[in-house]
Design an enzyme around this catalytic site. Structure first.
Site, PDB file in Angstrom:
ATOM      1  N   PRO A 135       0.790  -1.207   0.002  1.00 63.58           N
ATOM      2  CA  PRO A 135       0.102   0.239  -0.266  1.00 63.58           C
ATOM      3  C   PRO A 135       0.532   1.430  -0.076  1.00 63.58           C
ATOM      4  O   PRO A 135       0.782   1.961  -0.614  1.00 63.58           O
ATOM      5  CB  PRO A 135      -0.886  -0.371   1.789  1.00 63.58           C
ATOM      6  CG  PRO A 135      -0.871  -1.446   1.508  1.00 63.58           C
ATOM      7  CD  PRO A 135       0.668  -2.464   1.043  1.00 63.58           C
ATOM      8  N   ALA A 137       5.053   1.319  -0.726  1.00 66.91           N
ATOM      9  CA  ALA A 137       5.698   0.746  -1.905  1.00 66.91           C
ATOM     10  C   ALA A 137       5.171   0.092  -3.296  1.00 66.91           C
ATOM     11  O   ALA A 137       4.932  -0.783  -2.819  1.00 66.91           O
ATOM     12  CB  ALA A 137       6.077  -0.134  -0.490  1.00 66.91           C
ATOM     13  N   SER A 139       6.003   2.933  -6.473  1.00 67.79           N
ATOM     14  CA  SER A 139       6.671   2.630  -7.233  1.00 67.79           C
ATOM     15  C   SER A 139       8.215   3.017  -7.208  1.00 67.79           C
ATOM     16  O   SER A 139       9.261   2.448  -7.516  1.00 67.79           O
ATOM     17  CB  SER A 139       6.741   3.841  -8.065  1.00 67.79           C
ATOM     18  OG  SER A 139       6.153   3.874  -8.918  1.00 67.79           O
ATOM     19  N   THR A 165      -1.441  -9.822  -8.800  1.00 68.78           N
ATOM     20  CA  THR A 165      -2.266 -10.502  -9.906  1.00 68.78           C
ATOM     21  C   THR A 165      -1.593 -12.209 -10.107  1.00 68.78           C
ATOM     22  O   THR A 165      -0.688 -12.297 -10.212  1.00 68.78           O
ATOM     23  CB  THR A 165      -2.026 -10.283 -11.748  1.00 68.78           C
ATOM     24  OG1 THR A 165      -2.910  -8.745 -11.332  1.00 68.78           O
ATOM     25  CG2 THR A 165      -3.229 -10.329 -12.497  1.00 68.78           C
ATOM     26  N   ILE A 350     -13.415   6.277 -33.529  1.00 66.52           N
ATOM     27  CA  ILE A 350     -13.515   5.751 -34.135  1.00 66.52           C
ATOM     28  C   ILE A 350     -14.545   5.015 -34.859  1.00 66.52           C
ATOM     29  O   ILE A 350     -15.637   5.198 -35.899  1.00 66.52           O
ATOM     30  CB  ILE A 350     -12.458   5.047 -35.626  1.00 66.52           C
ATOM     31  CG1 ILE A 350     -11.294   6.000 -35.437  1.00 66.52           C
ATOM     32  CG2 ILE A 350     -12.708   5.076 -37.053  1.00 66.52           C
ATOM     33  CD1 ILE A 350     -10.036   5.419 -36.061  1.00 66.52           C
ATOM     34  N   GLU A 376       5.074  -2.307 -14.496  1.00 66.33           N
ATOM     35  CA  GLU A 376       6.413  -2.728 -14.671  1.00 66.33           C
ATOM     36  C   GLU A 376       7.603  -1.174 -14.657  1.00 66.33           C
ATOM     37  O   GLU A 376       8.256  -0.553 -15.621  1.00 66.33           O
ATOM     38  CB  GLU A 376       6.457  -3.204 -15.851  1.00 66.33           C
ATOM     39  CG  GLU A 376       5.978  -4.553 -16.273  1.00 66.33           C
ATOM     40  CD  GLU A 376       6.696  -5.588 -14.757  1.00 66.33           C
ATOM     41  OE1 GLU A 376       7.850  -5.176 -14.259  1.00 66.33           O
ATOM     42  OE2 GLU A 376       6.072  -6.764 -15.209  1.00 66.33           O
TER      43      GLU A 376
END
Length: 396
Positions: A135, A137, A139, A165, A350, A376
């Site tokens: 929570p 820590a 980046s 995940t 589009i 990442e």
């Protein structure tokens, strides 16, 4: 939903050998026939990647692309890995992410661990979930506070983890915890890495969790985990004690190239679907692809995808040649993920109102593209790495 059309651009001149073209074609066929239909069915209802699909991926060797042949893998390079990842991500980014669970973040394995684990990883029988972020820590990895306390025959781990995940579906958790207090002058020291095997479909004993309510990246759950004296065996440590930060950072070049490939695949999916839609959708008596505004959007989208792919091919080539490319890996991760957000947003535009429904895959690409800028290492972290390499690190 729109079917796969031929890839727009992507000549790959000078890079795509006959062997690589064969690998790309195999992955593309698998993605179109096996992954895309499943994604179109399950992503809108937040269904999970079927076990049958995982088994088919294992049979093709997707979980062992980077694992040496002596351990049961394919023994291929990062280039071939990126080719496969792009094709899978074009169909469903979650599936392209799943293959990393068998071959990344193994830096620090001893030879004994490599013999024990790598053949099982290559076969898809020992897939991981990465328990690093917390929570407070994200980046700032060096700020993690989860603790591992030594006992007679192992370790007891306590603390909180975020964004884990596949924690339930994996065969083991790769957990990072402090084995010594924070050294304010060397904050990354004292972090150790542990392998925590568990039954597939469950959390380990001593670990409880709550699925995160995320807006995309469906196909599997992402967890907030609580460790309460969870046990890690004495021989479960990866790398020397206190050097888990190096383990976490050891595969970042590959991980960031992997994310770039995912972003390119997602953007390509949005582009190809937009081309098909522009040809089919009629307004004012003509296909909307006849309108210059739409044509120019598609031209710009195609150029951006090709530019990111070209840089990725160059960085992969350098890494496979054994040349360190930390900064260039950050560059391609930054360029490709920022591109993916723009291209998928234009694709949704589009498609008009249809794009804002779950009836078309373009909204999936749009949601997932945003995530590539976050995991990442965020885009801001990549810019820090790149700018530090040019200007030198800022004084504290």
């Amino acid at each position: 939903m729109t079917a796969v059309v031929d890839d727009v651009g992507s000549s790959g001149a000078g890079y795509l050998t006959d062997e690589r073209l064969a690998i790309q074609a195999m992955a593309r066929e698998f993605a179109a026939k096996e992954v895309l239909p499943v994604a179109n069915e399950l992503d809108p209802v937040k269904g999970e990647i079927p076990m049958e699909l995982r088994q088919k991926m294992a049979e093709l060797g997707f979980f062992g692309v980077l694992i040496p042949e002596q351990y049961g893998g394919l023994g291929l390079g990062v280039f071939e890995y990126a080719l496969i990842v792009e094709e899978l991500a074009r169909a469903w980014m979650s599936v392209s992410s799943l293959i990393a669970r068998g071959q990344q973040f193994t830096a620090g394995f001893t030879e004994e661990q490599r013999r024990e684990y790598l053949p099982r990883m290559a076969a898809g029988d020992f897939l991981s979930a990465f328990a690093l972020s917390e929570p407070d820590a994200g980046s700032d990895v060096a700020a993690l506070s989860t603790r591992a306390r030594r006992e007679a025959d192992g370790w007891r781990i306590s603390g909180q983890k975020m964004w884990c995940t596949f924690a339930d579906g994996a065969d083991y958790l790769q957990v990072f915890a402090r084995t010594s207090p924070i050294d304010r002058d060397h904050r990354s020291r004292g972090i150790s890495c542990f392998i925590m095997p568990k039954p597939r479909g469950e959390l380990p004993s001593g670990v409880t969790g709550t699925p995160v309510r995320k807006i995309g990246y469906h196909g599997w759950k992402t967890w907030e985990l609580s460790f309460d004296n969870a046990y890690a065996a004495g021989d479960s440590m990866v790398g020397p004690e206190g050097e888990g930060f190096k383990v976490a950072m050891g595969d970042l070049e590959t991980a960031r190239i992997h994310t770039a490939a995912r972003a390119i695949g997602v953007a390509r999916g949005a582009l190809e679907d937009s081309v098909a839609y522009a040809r089919q959708r009629v307004q004012f008596g003509r296909p909307i692809g006849d309108n210059q505004a739409i044509r120019f959007k598609i031209a710009h989208m195609a150029t951006e995808v090709e530019a990111a792919r070209s840089l990725m091919y160059r960085v992969c080539t350098e890494v496979d040649a054994g040349r360190r490319n930390t900064v260039e890996a950050s560059m391609v991760k930054y360029l490709a993920t920022e591109m993916a957000e723009r291209v998928t947003s234009e694709a949704l535009q589009i498609h008009g109102g249809a794009g804002y429904t779950t009836d078309f895959a373009v909204e999936r690409y749009w949601r997932d593209a945003k995530l590539t800028k976050i995991f990442e290492g965020t885009s801001e972290i990549q810019l820090k790495i790149i700018s530090d390499s040019i200007l030198g690190r800022q004084a504290r």
